[in-house]
Design a protein around this motif. Sequence first.
Motif, PDB file in Angstrom:
ATOM      1  N   PHE A 124       0.836  -1.201   0.000  1.00 41.56           N
ATOM      2  CA  PHE A 124       0.000   0.000   0.000  1.00 41.56           C
ATOM      3  C   PHE A 124       0.868   1.247   0.000  1.00 41.56           C
ATOM      4  O   PHE A 124       0.576   2.235  -0.676  1.00 41.56           O
ATOM      5  CB  PHE A 124      -0.910  -0.031   1.225  1.00 41.56           C
ATOM      6  N   SER A 125       1.953   1.191   0.760  1.00 44.80           N
ATOM      7  CA  SER A 125       2.851   2.339   0.846  1.00 44.80           C
ATOM      8  C   SER A 125       3.552   2.596  -0.490  1.00 44.80           C
ATOM      9  O   SER A 125       3.700   3.736  -0.917  1.00 44.80           O
ATOM     10  CB  SER A 125       3.892   2.099   1.942  1.00 44.80           C
ATOM     11  N   TYR A 126       3.950   1.515  -1.182  1.00 43.22           N
ATOM     12  CA  TYR A 126       4.692   1.658  -2.429  1.00 43.22           C
ATOM     13  C   TYR A 126       3.800   1.987  -3.622  1.00 43.22           C
ATOM     14  O   TYR A 126       4.197   2.741  -4.516  1.00 43.22           O
ATOM     15  CB  TYR A 126       5.449   0.361  -2.745  1.00 43.22           C
ATOM     16  N   GLY A 127       2.605   1.405  -3.652  1.00 43.75           N
ATOM     17  CA  GLY A 127       1.798   1.535  -4.860  1.00 43.75           C
ATOM     18  C   GLY A 127       0.324   1.767  -4.644  1.00 43.75           C
ATOM     19  O   GLY A 127      -0.466   1.612  -5.583  1.00 43.75           O
ATOM     20  N   GLY A 128      -0.069   2.145  -3.412  1.00 43.84           N
ATOM     21  CA  GLY A 128      -1.459   2.476  -3.150  1.00 43.84           C
ATOM     22  C   GLY A 128      -2.404   1.290  -3.307  1.00 43.84           C
ATOM     23  O   GLY A 128      -1.986   0.127  -3.287  1.00 43.84           O
ATOM     24  N   PRO A 129      -3.694   1.568  -3.474  1.00 40.05           N
ATOM     25  CA  PRO A 129      -4.701   0.500  -3.541  1.00 40.05           C
ATOM     26  C   PRO A 129      -4.450  -0.509  -4.656  1.00 40.05           C
ATOM     27  O   PRO A 129      -4.693  -1.706  -4.479  1.00 40.05           O
ATOM     28  CB  PRO A 129      -6.001   1.273  -3.793  1.00 40.05           C
ATOM     29  N   GLU A 130      -3.962  -0.025  -5.803  1.00 41.13           N
ATOM     30  CA  GLU A 130      -3.766  -0.931  -6.939  1.00 41.13           C
ATOM     31  C   GLU A 130      -2.729  -2.011  -6.634  1.00 41.13           C
ATOM     32  O   GLU A 130      -2.961  -3.201  -6.888  1.00 41.13           O
ATOM     33  CB  GLU A 130      -3.347  -0.139  -8.181  1.00 41.13           C
ATOM     34  N   LEU A 131      -1.574  -1.594  -6.080  1.00 41.06           N
ATOM     35  CA  LEU A 131      -0.545  -2.580  -5.769  1.00 41.06           C
ATOM     36  C   LEU A 131      -0.974  -3.459  -4.596  1.00 41.06           C
ATOM     37  O   LEU A 131      -0.666  -4.661  -4.576  1.00 41.06           O
ATOM     38  CB  LEU A 131       0.789  -1.891  -5.460  1.00 41.06           C
ATOM     39  N   LEU A 132      -1.680  -2.895  -3.633  1.00 39.88           N
ATOM     40  CA  LEU A 132      -2.158  -3.704  -2.510  1.00 39.88           C
ATOM     41  C   LEU A 132      -3.109  -4.793  -3.007  1.00 39.88           C
ATOM     42  O   LEU A 132      -2.958  -5.969  -2.639  1.00 39.88           O
ATOM     43  CB  LEU A 132      -2.867  -2.820  -1.487  1.00 39.88           C
ATOM     44  N   ALA A 133      -4.080  -4.416  -3.824  1.00 40.31           N
ATOM     45  CA  ALA A 133      -5.033  -5.406  -4.339  1.00 40.31           C
ATOM     46  C   ALA A 133      -4.313  -6.466  -5.167  1.00 40.31           C
ATOM     47  O   ALA A 133      -4.607  -7.673  -5.066  1.00 40.31           O
ATOM     48  CB  ALA A 133      -6.109  -4.713  -5.160  1.00 40.31           C
ATOM     49  N   HIS A 134      -3.355  -6.029  -5.987  1.00 43.50           N
ATOM     50  CA  HIS A 134      -2.599  -6.962  -6.820  1.00 43.50           C
ATOM     51  C   HIS A 134      -1.791  -7.926  -5.950  1.00 43.50           C
ATOM     52  O   HIS A 134      -1.684  -9.131  -6.258  1.00 43.50           O
ATOM     53  CB  HIS A 134      -1.676  -6.168  -7.744  1.00 43.50           C
ATOM     54  N   THR A 135      -1.223  -7.413  -4.856  1.00 39.57           N
ATOM     55  CA  THR A 135      -0.448  -8.245  -3.937  1.00 39.57           C
ATOM     56  C   THR A 135      -1.340  -9.265  -3.241  1.00 39.57           C
ATOM     57  O   THR A 135      -0.962 -10.441  -3.096  1.00 39.57           O
ATOM     58  CB  THR A 135       0.264  -7.366  -2.897  1.00 39.57           C
ATOM     59  N   VAL A 136      -2.515  -8.838  -2.806  1.00 40.92           N
ATOM     60  CA  VAL A 136      -3.451  -9.775  -2.172  1.00 40.92           C
ATOM     61  C   VAL A 136      -3.857 -10.854  -3.174  1.00 40.92           C
ATOM     62  O   VAL A 136      -3.916 -12.048  -2.836  1.00 40.92           O
ATOM     63  CB  VAL A 136      -4.695  -9.023  -1.641  1.00 40.92           C
ATOM     64  N   GLU A 137      -4.121 -10.457  -4.401  1.00 40.02           N
ATOM     65  CA  GLU A 137      -4.488 -11.443  -5.420  1.00 40.02           C
ATOM     66  C   GLU A 137      -3.367 -12.453  -5.643  1.00 40.02           C
ATOM     67  O   GLU A 137      -3.605 -13.664  -5.733  1.00 40.02           O
ATOM     68  CB  GLU A 137      -4.823 -10.734  -6.734  1.00 40.02           C
ATOM     69  N   ARG A 138      -2.136 -11.958  -5.729  1.00 41.42           N
ATOM     70  CA  ARG A 138      -1.002 -12.853  -5.993  1.00 41.42           C
ATOM     71  C   ARG A 138      -0.795 -13.845  -4.861  1.00 41.42           C
ATOM     72  O   ARG A 138      -0.461 -15.008  -5.095  1.00 41.42           O
ATOM     73  CB  ARG A 138       0.270 -12.042  -6.217  1.00 41.42           C
ATOM     74  N   ASN A 139      -0.983 -13.407  -3.621  1.00 40.93           N
ATOM     75  CA  ASN A 139      -0.670 -14.265  -2.481  1.00 40.93           C
ATOM     76  C   ASN A 139      -1.843 -15.128  -2.018  1.00 40.93           C
ATOM     77  O   ASN A 139      -1.636 -16.047  -1.227  1.00 40.93           O
ATOM     78  CB  ASN A 139      -0.167 -13.404  -1.322  1.00 40.93           C
ATOM     79  N   THR A 140      -3.040 -14.834  -2.494  1.00 39.14           N
ATOM     80  CA  THR A 140      -4.205 -15.641  -2.109  1.00 39.14           C
ATOM     81  C   THR A 140      -4.772 -16.434  -3.280  1.00 39.14           C
ATOM     82  O   THR A 140      -5.475 -17.423  -3.057  1.00 39.14           O
ATOM     83  CB  THR A 140      -5.332 -14.755  -1.551  1.00 39.14           C
ATOM     84  N   GLY A 141      -4.482 -16.001  -4.503  1.00 41.94           N
ATOM     85  CA  GLY A 141      -5.080 -16.640  -5.660  1.00 41.94           C
ATOM     86  C   GLY A 141      -6.516 -16.219  -5.896  1.00 41.94           C
ATOM     87  O   GLY A 141      -7.181 -16.724  -6.804  1.00 41.94           O
ATOM     88  N   LEU A 142      -7.009 -15.285  -5.095  1.00 44.13           N
ATOM     89  CA  LEU A 142      -8.381 -14.809  -5.221  1.00 44.13           C
ATOM     90  C   LEU A 142      -8.425 -13.552  -6.071  1.00 44.13           C
ATOM     91  O   LEU A 142      -7.555 -12.687  -5.959  1.00 44.13           O
ATOM     92  CB  LEU A 142      -8.965 -14.494  -3.842  1.00 44.13           C
ATOM     93  N   ARG A 143      -9.440 -13.424  -6.884  1.00 44.11           N
ATOM     94  CA  ARG A 143      -9.637 -12.193  -7.641  1.00 44.11           C
ATOM     95  C   ARG A 143     -10.431 -11.212  -6.782  1.00 44.11           C
ATOM     96  O   ARG A 143     -11.518 -11.536  -6.287  1.00 44.11           O
ATOM     97  CB  ARG A 143     -10.408 -12.473  -8.930  1.00 44.11           C
ATOM     98  N   ILE A 144      -9.883 -10.020  -6.575  1.00 47.15           N
ATOM     99  CA  ILE A 144     -10.570  -8.989  -5.809  1.00 47.15           C
ATOM    100  C   ILE A 144     -11.577  -8.306  -6.735  1.00 47.15           C
ATOM    101  O   ILE A 144     -11.200  -7.660  -7.712  1.00 47.15           O
ATOM    102  CB  ILE A 144      -9.580  -7.959  -5.225  1.00 47.15           C
ATOM    103  N   ASP A 145     -12.853  -8.462  -6.422  1.00 50.00           N
ATOM    104  CA  ASP A 145     -13.901  -7.900  -7.274  1.00 50.00           C
ATOM    105  C   ASP A 145     -14.176  -6.437  -6.961  1.00 50.00           C
ATOM    106  O   ASP A 145     -14.497  -5.658  -7.869  1.00 50.00           O
ATOM    107  CB  ASP A 145     -15.190  -8.714  -7.105  1.00 50.00           C
TER     108      ASP A 145
END
Length: 363
Positions: A162-183
């Motif tokens: 979140f600090s490095y890339g705001g909401p977009e990078l945070l959501a992308h990071t959560v997707e990568r580490n969980t395998g879930l698509r954030i809707d």
Amino acid sequence: MTLTEGAAERERFAERPSSRYGPRRAHARRSKRRRRLRRAVLVVLVVPVLVAGGTYGWAESRLRRDVDLGAYGHRPPPGAGTNYLIVGSDSRDGLSEGDVEDLHAGGGGGRRTDSMMLVHTGAHGATMVSLPRDSYVTLPGRLDTLTGKTKRPERDKLNAAFSYGGPELLAHTVERNTGLRIDHYAEIGFAGFVNIVDAIGGVRMCLDRDIVDEKSGADLRKGCHTLDGRQALAFVRQRHQEREGDLGRSKNQQKFLSTLAHQAARPDTLFDPLRAGPAAQAGLDTLIVDEDMDLRDLGTMFRAVRGVAGGQGKQINVPVSGIGVPTSKGNVLTWDARRSARLFDDLRHDRPVTERGETTRRR
């Protein structure tokens, strides 16, 4: 006949089974109340927003749809059900210098978040999963905005995304580490959080011990209290009094969010214009959502959180295998690889969640 006697007589008439109009009118009133309740939209995540009847168009126009969830590409395929990422950020928008000092909201550069929750809705109800900010995860490769160079994937705390890339990078990071698509994504800052809590008259919480934390400003005594906005913010931010640190804070945040959702949805709050109106404006003024979010989505998200608060869902933490594990990025939380993978796989396929989120302590 006095006014009081007249009111009583009308009430008795409405209750008579033989009345030609009383039951029908009473039923109509009940149906009308149910329709109003369905139209009401609240968002919590501390993000409760009320939008009812004629305020719908006004509220739609105020939504800040700033977040592009597909900004980084390479997203997981859509799964069954819907996944919401709810974030509480340290945004100081709307705060004066005096507010920042009073709320202990100063210090530190960059943009950070103290609260991240994944809410899944589907055929088996709602599941709310806390993602501690100190979780040790893989940050995807990205463009470093400071150097202009492309960074390779690296291990770091979830909050760093979140600090490095705001909401977009945070959501992308959560997707990568969980395998879930954030809707869908919803974020609210300090000012919005405080104003929402104050707008609904505070939140009733029962504490099992005294909590005093200089950094967050928490100074709360054991027992049941109605927390105002400032006290509530201090409570959900504090972690130094928690035996499990960031994990303990995540549990407090889940408890508070559920309580807030439950209280904000009470009829006396939903239909009281002196409380509902300020809550709606307080939330919308600092709420940031994704580009595809609309009020119906917000309503679904709120009902999911409220359902969890009422026992109609599951509320857990991501399974953790290590707490306070030293790394080059500081002390972190490590996820239990096997159990967290099973949890996220169940959510992705919208299966009943069997994971309880208990922690295997390891340092």
